[in-house]
Design an enzyme around this catalytic site. Structure first.
Site, PDB file in Angstrom:
ATOM      1  N   CYS A  29       1.039  -1.222   0.155  1.00  0.00           N
ATOM      2  CA  CYS A  29      -0.094  -0.101   0.086  1.00  0.00           C
ATOM      3  C   CYS A  29       0.871   1.296  -0.229  1.00  0.00           C
ATOM      4  O   CYS A  29       1.611   1.599   1.016  1.00  0.00           O
ATOM      5  CB  CYS A  29      -0.826   0.025   1.122  1.00  0.00           C
ATOM      6  N   CYS A  32       0.021   3.637   2.639  1.00  0.00           N
ATOM      7  CA  CYS A  32       0.560   3.244   4.002  1.00  0.00           C
ATOM      8  C   CYS A  32       2.176   3.429   4.077  1.00  0.00           C
ATOM      9  O   CYS A  32       2.388   3.865   5.304  1.00  0.00           O
ATOM     10  CB  CYS A  32       0.342   1.796   4.124  1.00  0.00           C
TER      11      CYS A  32
END
Length: 115
Positions: A29, A32
């Site tokens: 991600c 993230c």
């Protein structure tokens, strides 16, 4: 930073005795990865707050239990209650404002809208 899984969630987060900031994330991600150093900085800034990470690929049951549908999702948990949640990338100041609002509170009214 404490790595949280289904087995240790209760002891590490629910019974932390303080505000817990739980970052649900994944290796693949992009947002993230952008948020991770901010969470690390906040952990240094707030030694009286518990910071934890949950890898959603490894802990799918825990992510489902908390209805995490998008990542990153950061849950703010105090006294076994989710008092706030942040979905997607957020700036450090935004997350710090949430922490500042809840870390010393004993009532969990809604945080005023940020402008």
């Amino acid at each position: 930073m404490t790595v949280v899984n289904y087995a240790n969630f209760e002891s590490e987060v629910a019974n932390a005795g303080c505000l817990a900031v739980v970052d649900f994330w994944a290796d693949w991600c992009g947002p993230c990865k952008m948020l991770s150093p901010i969470i690390d900085e906040l952990e240094q800034q707030y030694p009286d707050v518990k910071f934890c990470k949950v890898n959603v690929d490894e802990e799918q049951a825990l992510a489902r239990e908390f209805n995490v549908a998008s990542i990153p999702t950061v849950l703010f948990i105090k006294d076994k209650m989710i008092v706030n949640a942040s979905v997607g990338y957020r700036e450090k100041a935004d997350l710090a404002a949430i922490i500042d609002f809840y870390k010393d509170r004993t009532d969990y009214g809604h945080m005023p809208e940020q402008k």
